[in-house]
Design a protein around this motif. Sequence first.
Motif, PDB file in Angstrom:
ATOM      1  N   PHE A  12      -0.070  -0.567  -7.558  1.00 25.34           N
ATOM      2  CA  PHE A  12      -0.963  -1.392  -8.382  1.00 25.34           C
ATOM      3  C   PHE A  12      -2.642  -1.009  -8.874  1.00 25.34           C
ATOM      4  O   PHE A  12      -2.881  -1.738  -9.302  1.00 25.34           O
ATOM      5  CB  PHE A  12      -1.243  -2.073  -6.830  1.00 25.34           C
ATOM      6  CG  PHE A  12      -1.959  -3.900  -6.985  1.00 25.34           C
ATOM      7  CD1 PHE A  12      -1.149  -4.611  -8.435  1.00 25.34           C
ATOM      8  CD2 PHE A  12      -3.058  -4.384  -7.105  1.00 25.34           C
ATOM      9  CE1 PHE A  12      -1.553  -6.213  -9.026  1.00 25.34           C
ATOM     10  CE2 PHE A  12      -3.153  -5.403  -7.678  1.00 25.34           C
ATOM     11  CZ  PHE A  12      -2.988  -6.261  -8.257  1.00 25.34           C
ATOM     12  N   LEU A  13      -3.360  -0.042  -7.816  1.00 22.25           N
ATOM     13  CA  LEU A  13      -4.787   0.011  -7.957  1.00 22.25           C
ATOM     14  C   LEU A  13      -4.870   1.485  -8.978  1.00 22.25           C
ATOM     15  O   LEU A  13      -5.899   1.731  -9.484  1.00 22.25           O
ATOM     16  CB  LEU A  13      -5.266   0.233  -6.496  1.00 22.25           C
ATOM     17  CG  LEU A  13      -6.093  -1.085  -5.754  1.00 22.25           C
ATOM     18  CD1 LEU A  13      -5.980  -0.728  -4.433  1.00 22.25           C
ATOM     19  CD2 LEU A  13      -5.936  -1.879  -6.158  1.00 22.25           C
ATOM     20  N   ASN A  14      -3.811   1.746  -9.132  1.00 22.40           N
ATOM     21  CA  ASN A  14      -3.500   3.377 -10.130  1.00 22.40           C
ATOM     22  C   ASN A  14      -5.253   4.223  -9.371  1.00 22.40           C
ATOM     23  O   ASN A  14      -6.204   4.419  -9.518  1.00 22.40           O
ATOM     24  CB  ASN A  14      -3.590   3.268 -11.264  1.00 22.40           C
ATOM     25  CG  ASN A  14      -3.271   4.413 -11.825  1.00 22.40           C
ATOM     26  OD1 ASN A  14      -2.752   5.351 -11.859  1.00 22.40           O
ATOM     27  ND2 ASN A  14      -4.329   4.001 -13.165  1.00 22.40           N
ATOM     28  N   GLY A  15      -5.095   4.070  -7.687  1.00 24.86           N
ATOM     29  CA  GLY A  15      -5.925   5.015  -7.746  1.00 24.86           C
ATOM     30  C   GLY A  15      -5.905   6.782  -6.870  1.00 24.86           C
ATOM     31  O   GLY A  15      -4.590   6.761  -6.966  1.00 24.86           O
ATOM     32  N   GLU A  16      -6.013   7.559  -6.198  1.00 25.80           N
ATOM     33  CA  GLU A  16      -6.091   8.414  -5.812  1.00 25.80           C
ATOM     34  C   GLU A  16      -5.596   8.261  -3.879  1.00 25.80           C
ATOM     35  O   GLU A  16      -6.721   7.814  -3.667  1.00 25.80           O
ATOM     36  CB  GLU A  16      -7.653   9.133  -5.842  1.00 25.80           C
ATOM     37  CG  GLU A  16      -6.571  11.078  -5.163  1.00 25.80           C
ATOM     38  CD  GLU A  16      -7.785  11.667  -5.349  1.00 25.80           C
ATOM     39  OE1 GLU A  16      -7.392  12.954  -4.288  1.00 25.80           O
ATOM     40  OE2 GLU A  16      -8.155  11.638  -5.467  1.00 25.80           O
ATOM     41  N   LEU A  17      -4.231   8.660  -3.720  1.00 23.35           N
ATOM     42  CA  LEU A  17      -4.223   8.178  -1.852  1.00 23.35           C
ATOM     43  C   LEU A  17      -4.515   9.794  -1.921  1.00 23.35           C
ATOM     44  O   LEU A  17      -3.496  10.502  -1.878  1.00 23.35           O
ATOM     45  CB  LEU A  17      -2.383   7.692  -2.048  1.00 23.35           C
ATOM     46  CG  LEU A  17      -2.025   7.431  -0.861  1.00 23.35           C
ATOM     47  CD1 LEU A  17      -3.003   6.005  -0.046  1.00 23.35           C
ATOM     48  CD2 LEU A  17      -0.594   7.235  -0.538  1.00 23.35           C
ATOM     49  N   ILE A  18      -4.833   9.275  -0.521  1.00 26.42           N
ATOM     50  CA  ILE A  18      -5.566  10.603   0.665  1.00 26.42           C
ATOM     51  C   ILE A  18      -4.793  10.236   1.708  1.00 26.42           C
ATOM     52  O   ILE A  18      -5.686   9.218   2.618  1.00 26.42           O
ATOM     53  CB  ILE A  18      -6.634  10.676   0.777  1.00 26.42           C
ATOM     54  CG1 ILE A  18      -7.279  11.309  -0.446  1.00 26.42           C
ATOM     55  CG2 ILE A  18      -7.367  11.754   1.385  1.00 26.42           C
ATOM     56  CD1 ILE A  18      -8.759  11.746  -0.993  1.00 26.42           C
ATOM     57  N   GLY A  19      -4.049  10.727   2.657  1.00 23.45           N
ATOM     58  CA  GLY A  19      -3.374  10.668   3.878  1.00 23.45           C
ATOM     59  C   GLY A  19      -2.783   8.833   4.015  1.00 23.45           C
ATOM     60  O   GLY A  19      -1.606   9.489   2.865  1.00 23.45           O
ATOM     61  N   SER A  20      -1.937   9.173   4.858  1.00 18.26           N
ATOM     62  CA  SER A  20      -1.077   8.088   4.816  1.00 18.26           C
ATOM     63  C   SER A  20      -0.952   6.978   6.462  1.00 18.26           C
ATOM     64  O   SER A  20      -1.529   7.182   6.762  1.00 18.26           O
ATOM     65  CB  SER A  20       0.078   8.715   5.350  1.00 18.26           C
ATOM     66  OG  SER A  20       0.465   9.825   6.132  1.00 18.26           O
ATOM     67  N   THR A  21       0.295   5.852   5.800  1.00 13.40           N
ATOM     68  CA  THR A  21       0.082   5.038   6.960  1.00 13.40           C
ATOM     69  C   THR A  21       1.090   4.459   7.244  1.00 13.40           C
ATOM     70  O   THR A  21       1.659   4.605   5.681  1.00 13.40           O
ATOM     71  CB  THR A  21      -1.080   4.371   7.328  1.00 13.40           C
ATOM     72  OG1 THR A  21      -0.696   3.571   8.263  1.00 13.40           O
ATOM     73  CG2 THR A  21      -0.865   3.294   5.962  1.00 13.40           C
ATOM     74  N   ASP A  22       2.140   4.436   8.269  1.00 17.76           N
ATOM     75  CA  ASP A  22       3.045   3.652   8.425  1.00 17.76           C
ATOM     76  C   ASP A  22       3.313   2.495   8.327  1.00 17.76           C
ATOM     77  O   ASP A  22       4.458   1.125   8.460  1.00 17.76           O
ATOM     78  CB  ASP A  22       4.422   3.863   9.195  1.00 17.76           C
ATOM     79  CG  ASP A  22       4.811   5.662   9.104  1.00 17.76           C
ATOM     80  OD1 ASP A  22       4.519   6.022   8.564  1.00 17.76           O
ATOM     81  OD2 ASP A  22       4.864   6.001   9.592  1.00 17.76           O
ATOM     82  N   GLN A  23       2.198   1.736   8.550  1.00 18.96           N
ATOM     83  CA  GLN A  23       1.727   0.557   8.613  1.00 18.96           C
ATOM     84  C   GLN A  23       1.473  -0.551   7.512  1.00 18.96           C
ATOM     85  O   GLN A  23       1.119  -0.395   6.435  1.00 18.96           O
ATOM     86  CB  GLN A  23       0.317  -0.030   9.516  1.00 18.96           C
ATOM     87  CG  GLN A  23      -0.207  -1.642   9.507  1.00 18.96           C
ATOM     88  CD  GLN A  23       0.124  -2.314  11.075  1.00 18.96           C
ATOM     89  OE1 GLN A  23       0.698  -1.620  11.664  1.00 18.96           O
ATOM     90  NE2 GLN A  23       1.588  -2.826  10.300  1.00 18.96           N
ATOM     91  N   HIS A  24       2.751  -1.546   8.057  1.00 17.54           N
ATOM     92  CA  HIS A  24       3.245  -2.552   6.306  1.00 17.54           C
ATOM     93  C   HIS A  24       1.317  -3.427   6.661  1.00 17.54           C
ATOM     94  O   HIS A  24       0.600  -3.647   7.524  1.00 17.54           O
ATOM     95  CB  HIS A  24       3.792  -3.528   6.994  1.00 17.54           C
ATOM     96  CG  HIS A  24       5.141  -3.595   6.082  1.00 17.54           C
ATOM     97  ND1 HIS A  24       5.543  -2.129   6.654  1.00 17.54           N
ATOM     98  CD2 HIS A  24       5.684  -3.674   5.178  1.00 17.54           C
ATOM     99  CE1 HIS A  24       6.573  -1.429   5.567  1.00 17.54           C
ATOM    100  NE2 HIS A  24       6.779  -2.637   4.733  1.00 17.54           N
ATOM    101  N   ILE A  25       0.743  -3.716   5.442  1.00 14.80           N
ATOM    102  CA  ILE A  25      -0.389  -4.635   5.332  1.00 14.80           C
ATOM    103  C   ILE A  25      -0.191  -6.148   4.929  1.00 14.80           C
ATOM    104  O   ILE A  25      -0.148  -5.936   3.792  1.00 14.80           O
ATOM    105  CB  ILE A  25      -1.560  -3.628   3.940  1.00 14.80           C
ATOM    106  CG1 ILE A  25      -1.899  -1.827   4.606  1.00 14.80           C
ATOM    107  CG2 ILE A  25      -2.700  -4.244   3.852  1.00 14.80           C
ATOM    108  CD1 ILE A  25      -2.262  -1.030   3.753  1.00 14.80           C
ATOM    109  N   ASP A  26      -0.766  -7.107   5.755  1.00 15.82           N
ATOM    110  CA  ASP A  26      -0.776  -8.204   5.155  1.00 15.82           C
ATOM    111  C   ASP A  26      -2.034  -8.530   5.015  1.00 15.82           C
ATOM    112  O   ASP A  26      -2.073 -10.030   4.571  1.00 15.82           O
ATOM    113  CB  ASP A  26      -0.387  -8.717   7.145  1.00 15.82           C
ATOM    114  CG  ASP A  26       0.704  -8.103   7.755  1.00 15.82           C
ATOM    115  OD1 ASP A  26       1.890  -7.672   6.928  1.00 15.82           O
ATOM    116  OD2 ASP A  26       0.710  -8.526   9.177  1.00 15.82           O
TER     117      ASP A  26
END
Length: 329
Positions: A12-26
């Motif tokens: 959605f932001l068209n950013g650069e993703l570094i790292g990861s998370t399995d957590q859903h964001i509320d």
Amino acid sequence: MKSYTIQEINDFLNGELIGSTDQHIDGPEELQKAKTNHITFIGSTKYVKYWADSKACAAIVNANIKIEPDDKRALIIVPNADLAMAKILELFNPPAPEFELDIHPTAVVHETATIGEGSKIGANCYVGKNVVLGKGVTLYPNVCVFDETIIGDQTIAWSGTVIRERCIIGSHCIFHTNVSIGADGFGYRPSDDGRGLVKIPQIGNVIIGHFVEIGANSCVDRAKFSSTIVGDGCKIDNLVQVAHNSVMGRSCIMAGHSGLAGSVTLGDGVIIGGSASIKDHTTIHSGATVGAGSGVMNDVAAGQTVLGYPAQDAKKMLKQWVAMRRLTK
């Protein structure tokens, strides 16, 4: 409740993703209050120190800030974290209150009023004679729009707003709770016998451009003659006064408790800090900034920043404050 993965947010932001998370964001939250289901943002180096102890599963970070992700937490690098967070807030924004009926049965709408397609009028509203509402206008409960006023498409007026007669409002405006538009300007003169004050009639109106937003309990007064004007894209905070015959250019900002006296002129892109006061018949030219709490007594040049009471060039005023501190020592 809306919920997104980190990949969906990054897309959605068209950013650069570094790292990861399995957590859903509320939802988003500030660094120190965030829980594990929140995304936060870091737009300044002074907030980097809070990242280590934050419980947020992800952060949106300015590209010029050096910060490392850790296990099970992610970073989205963007050119401007503040603007990116604005997009995220819009993504999680709850829906506006719903209308069961387009025009509530308790609303009073004059038979000569013209109501555009898709407009909604809430309970106990009043829409006067020869009023014109464009397409998709929303009047929440207890809004009054008096005679011969014109309101453009998609404008929203929240409860308690009063728009007086003969005002002209642009499209896509937002008026928050208890905004007053078109009340009488403050005009009095001593009577001939010196025993009282004579009220000066205020026969003008208010013209507001497109995409203007006015905060709760703010006032834009009608002109003595001609018009008080608020230009396209202006943003006015809560508890702000714009007096009769003032003219604001495009994309001006007025912070809370600031005020323009009568016949003040602002150029384009002027910024007025909180609690600043501008003397009548003063011109503040395009791109100028007035610091919070300042009192402007004279014209301000284009692009200049002024500060203090009475306001003067900010650099000069800061030097004076430093000198005063030295004297006290």
